[in-house]
Design a protein around this motif. Structure first.
Motif, PDB file in Angstrom:
ATOM      1  N   PRO A  47       0.766  -1.212  -0.046  1.00  7.72           N
ATOM      2  CA  PRO A  47       0.154   0.085   0.029  1.00  7.72           C
ATOM      3  C   PRO A  47       0.805   1.388  -0.075  1.00  7.72           C
ATOM      4  CG  PRO A  47      -0.790  -1.800   1.676  1.00  7.72           C
ATOM      5  CD  PRO A  47       0.608  -2.104   1.262  1.00  7.72           C
ATOM      6  N   GLY A  48       0.305   2.450  -0.594  1.00  9.98           N
ATOM      7  CA  GLY A  48       0.834   3.795  -0.668  1.00  9.98           C
ATOM      8  C   GLY A  48       0.896   4.394  -1.967  1.00  9.98           C
ATOM      9  N   GLY A  49       1.418   5.517  -2.049  1.00 10.65           N
ATOM     10  CA  GLY A  49       1.455   6.446  -3.266  1.00 10.65           C
ATOM     11  C   GLY A  49       2.762   5.856  -4.109  1.00 10.65           C
ATOM     12  N   ARG A  62      -2.765   5.659  -5.635  1.00  5.56           N
ATOM     13  CA  ARG A  62      -2.480   5.289  -4.146  1.00  5.56           C
ATOM     14  C   ARG A  62      -3.236   4.133  -4.122  1.00  5.56           C
ATOM     15  NH1 ARG A  62      -1.399   8.887  -0.553  1.00  5.56           N
ATOM     16  NH2 ARG A  62      -1.766  11.130  -0.880  1.00  5.56           N
ATOM     17  N   GLN A  63      -2.527   2.807  -3.952  1.00  4.12           N
ATOM     18  CA  GLN A  63      -2.907   1.705  -3.852  1.00  4.12           C
ATOM     19  C   GLN A  63      -3.319   1.085  -2.242  1.00  4.12           C
ATOM     20  OE1 GLN A  63       0.295   0.264  -6.256  1.00  4.12           O
ATOM     21  NE2 GLN A  63       1.001  -1.022  -4.353  1.00  4.12           N
ATOM     22  N   ASP A 232      -3.468  17.598  -7.822  1.00  2.04           N
ATOM     23  CA  ASP A 232      -4.050  18.124  -6.635  1.00  2.04           C
ATOM     24  C   ASP A 232      -5.266  17.108  -6.212  1.00  2.04           C
ATOM     25  OD1 ASP A 232      -6.110  19.492  -5.032  1.00  2.04           O
ATOM     26  OD2 ASP A 232      -4.773  21.349  -5.115  1.00  2.04           O
ATOM     27  N   ALA A 233      -5.960  16.742  -6.923  1.00  2.00           N
ATOM     28  CA  ALA A 233      -7.068  15.758  -6.808  1.00  2.00           C
ATOM     29  C   ALA A 233      -6.411  14.369  -6.012  1.00  2.00           C
ATOM     30  CB  ALA A 233      -8.012  15.495  -7.923  1.00  2.00           C
ATOM     31  N   LEU A 234      -5.483  13.962  -6.761  1.00  2.00           N
ATOM     32  CA  LEU A 234      -4.804  12.609  -6.451  1.00  2.00           C
ATOM     33  C   LEU A 234      -4.210  12.886  -4.845  1.00  2.00           C
ATOM     34  CD1 LEU A 234      -4.153   9.657  -6.872  1.00  2.00           C
ATOM     35  CD2 LEU A 234      -2.001  10.541  -7.788  1.00  2.00           C
ATOM     36  N   THR A 235      -3.597  13.816  -4.736  1.00  2.00           N
ATOM     37  CA  THR A 235      -2.746  13.940  -3.617  1.00  2.00           C
ATOM     38  C   THR A 235      -3.686  14.491  -2.595  1.00  2.00           C
ATOM     39  OG1 THR A 235      -2.367  16.283  -4.290  1.00  2.00           O
ATOM     40  CG2 THR A 235      -0.505  14.408  -4.464  1.00  2.00           C
ATOM     41  N   GLY A 236      -4.912  15.078  -2.648  1.00  2.00           N
ATOM     42  CA  GLY A 236      -5.794  15.502  -1.596  1.00  2.00           C
ATOM     43  C   GLY A 236      -6.925  14.708  -1.442  1.00  2.00           C
ATOM     44  N   ALA A 237      -7.143  13.522  -2.227  1.00  2.00           N
ATOM     45  CA  ALA A 237      -8.456  12.695  -2.129  1.00  2.00           C
ATOM     46  C   ALA A 237      -8.316  11.979  -0.881  1.00  2.00           C
ATOM     47  CB  ALA A 237      -8.544  11.956  -3.335  1.00  2.00           C
ATOM     48  N   THR A 243      -9.405   2.780  -5.519  1.00  2.00           N
ATOM     49  CA  THR A 243      -7.913   2.973  -5.782  1.00  2.00           C
ATOM     50  C   THR A 243      -7.853   4.414  -6.704  1.00  2.00           C
ATOM     51  OG1 THR A 243      -7.464   0.827  -5.632  1.00  2.00           O
ATOM     52  CG2 THR A 243      -5.946   2.050  -7.008  1.00  2.00           C
ATOM     53  N   PRO A 244      -7.568   5.658  -6.328  1.00  2.00           N
ATOM     54  CA  PRO A 244      -7.452   6.443  -7.205  1.00  2.00           C
ATOM     55  C   PRO A 244      -6.100   6.597  -8.076  1.00  2.00           C
ATOM     56  CG  PRO A 244      -7.055   7.353  -4.980  1.00  2.00           C
ATOM     57  CD  PRO A 244      -7.440   5.778  -4.947  1.00  2.00           C
TER      58      PRO A 244
END
Length: 414
Positions: A47-49, A62-63, A232-237, A243-244
Motif C-alpha cells: 500500500p501507498g502512493g 494510491r493503492q 491536486d485531486a490525487l494527492t488530496g483525495a 483506488t484513485p
C-alpha cells in the motif's frame, strides 16, 4: 488571484514541454510522499502512493492492501506548438532561422510576433537525456508588414513551410549551429548530441485580466489546467474503498497514437496490475470509472452563432460536463450522474456543453480509454477562450472548482 489559480500559473510556467510538466508533477508527488515505481522493475504491491514516468507521460496512484474499484483522472501533458525539425539550421535573405513543424492544431497566427523560448531535451550517444530550457527571448516568427500586404486584414494566409519559420539571428545558416548553442547552454559536448526533442514556447508570463481581475491569461491551459487539477485531486483525495489513479498522457493533440499516448498500453498495464491481474480484472473494471478531463469551449461573445444557445459555458461557472451524441465525448447518463454527484459532494457548480449541430466537435482521450478498457468514462473540463492559441483564457475560480470535484470523484465508492 485565488490560491489554486496562482499555483496553476506557477505549474504552467515550470512546464513548457510535456517532459517539464512530468518533472514538475514528480516534484509535487514526492513532496506529498509518493515514491517511484520504475517501469522495468518488479511491481511493488504494498500500500501507498506511487508514480511511474515514461517520457512525457506520468501515471500516479494510491493503492490499498487489496484491489478495489478504480477511479481514474485522465488528462494530457502536451499542447499545440512549433516543434524543431531534426536538421533545424536554415535561413534566407541574411537571416538565421530555425526549421519547425506544426505540432497539433495550433492557431498559427497566435504565434506571430511573440518573444519565444526553446525547451525540450537532448539525447546523447551514451543514452542519457539532458533537459533544455532557454527561458529568455531567443526566437520570433515575424509577420509581414501591412505595407507589403494591403489585404492582410481581409484574410491572413499562412504557409506552414514558408511563413512559420522563426528567426534567431543574422548571417548565413550553418549546419550544427543550434545544437552547438544548446549544448553550450546545458554544458555538454555538442559532438555527443545524437538527437533532440525541442519545441518553442511563449515567454509572456501568466497574468490576471479583467475589470475585477477574474480571468487568467495563460499559455498551455489546454491541457495543463487539467494536469494540475488531477495532481491536486490525487494527492488530496480521502479515498477509502477506491483506488484513485491519475494519468497525464502525451501526444493527445496529435491523436494519441503512440507508445505514451492514450491509445498505447501504459494505462491498461497499470490498471491490470492494480486490479490483481488480467484473469481477475474484469470484476474491478466493471465497477470502475474514468474522468476524462480536458478544457472545453467558453462561449465566445463575438461568435455566439458558433455555439448551441442552450449549452453555453462561461468561465467561473464551474467545470463543464461535455456531451456528444456521436461519442466524440464519452459521457453517458450514468457517468453524468457520477459527475453531478461529485460536484454536489464538493459544493462545486457545474455546467453542460454540447456543440452546435452544424459545428464539428473535437474529441479527447475519453473515447479512446473507454474503448480500450471498457471502463465507464465521463468527459469534463473548465471553459476557456482562444483554445489552441499560444495564449488562452480561463476564470480564476475554475481551477479550484475542478480540483475539488476531482477529489470527490476519485473518492466516490458509489
Amino acid at each position: 488571484m485565488t490560491d489554486r489559480a496562482q499555483d496553476l500559473a506557477a505549474f504552467v510556467t515550470a512546464s513548457p514541454t510535456p517532459y517539464h510538466a512530468v518533472a514538475e508533477g514528480v516534484r509535487r508527488l514526492r513532496a506529498a510522499g509518493f515514491t517511484e515505481q520504475v517501469e522495468s522493475a518488479e511491481f511493488d504491491p504494498t500500500p501507498g502512493g506511487r508514480y511511474l514516468i515514461r517520457d512525457g507521460t506520468l501515471l500516479a496512484w494510491r493503492q490499498g492492501a487489496a484491489p478495489s474499484p478504480l477511479r481514474i483522472f485522465a488528462a494530457h501533458t502536451d499542447s499545440p506548438t512549433l516543434k524543431v525539425k531534426p536538421r533545424p539550421d536554415t535561413g534566407a535573405g541574411g537571416w538565421r532561422q530555425v526549421g519547425v513543424e506544426i505540432y497539433g492544431g495550433a492557431l498559427w497566427n497566435s504565434w506571430l510576433d511573440r518573444d519565444l523560448g526553446l525547451a525540450g531535451r537532448l539525447a546523447l550517444y551514451d543514452g542519457s537525456l539532458v533537459p533544455v530550457l532557454v527561458d529568455r527571448p531567443l526566437l520570433r516568427v515575424p509577420q509581414l508588414a501591412i505595407h507589403l500586404d494591403r489585404q492582410v486584414n481581409q484574410g491572413l494566409e499562412l504557409d506552414a513551410q514558408r511563413h512559420m519559420l522563426p528567426i534567431w539571428g543574422l548571417g548565413a545558416a550553418r549546419e550544427g549551429d543550434l545544437v552547438e548553442f544548446l549544448a553550450a547552454e546545458v554544458g555538454v559536448d555538442p559532438g555527443e548530441v545524437a538527437a533532440h526533442d525541442l519545441v518553442v514556447f511563449d515567454l509572456t508570463p501568466p497574468a490576471r485580466l479583467g475589470r475585477d481581475r477574474e480571468l487568467l491569461a495563460c499559455p498551455r491551459l489546454d491541457n495543463l489546467a487539467s494536469v494540475h487539477a488531477g495532481l491536486d485531486a490525487l494527492t488530496g483525495a480521502d479515498a477509502d474503498g477506491t483506488t484513485p489513479v491519475f494519468v497525464g498522457f502525451d501526444h493527445e493533440e496529435i491523436g494519441s497514437g503512440s507508445a505514451t499516448g492514450a491509445a498505447g498500453p501504459l494505462l491498461e498495464t497499470l490498471l491490470t496490475r492494480l486490479a490483481g491481474g488480467f484473469d481477475v480484472r474484469d470484476r474491478i473494471f466493471a465497477g470502475s470509472r474514468c474522468l476524462s478531463v480536458d478544457v472545453t469551449h467558453a462561449a465566445h461573445p463575438n461568435y455566439l452563432e458558433r455555439h448551441d444557445p442552450d449549452h453555453r459555458s462561461i468561465p467561473n461557472g464551474g467545470p463543464t460536463l461535455k456531451v456528444n451524441a456521436n461519442q466524440r465525448y464519452a459521457t453517458d447518463a450514468p457517468g453524468a450522474a457520477a459527475w453531478q454527484r461529485a460536484c454536489r459532494a464538493a459544493g462545486v457548480p457545474t455546467q453542460v456543453f454540447v456543440g452546435k449541430n452544424t459545428v464539428p466537435c473535437g474529441t479527447t482521450v475519453g473515447p479512446i480509454t473507454a474503448t480500450r478498457l471498457g471502463i465507464r468514462t465521463v468527459d469534463v473540463g473548465i471553459p476557456v477562450l482562444s483554445m489552441h492559441s499560444a495564449r488562452e483564457l480561463c476564470g480564476v475560480d475554475d481551477p479550484a472548482h475542478l480540483a475539488a470535484a476531482g477529489r470527490a470523484f476519485l473518492a466516490d465508492p458509489t
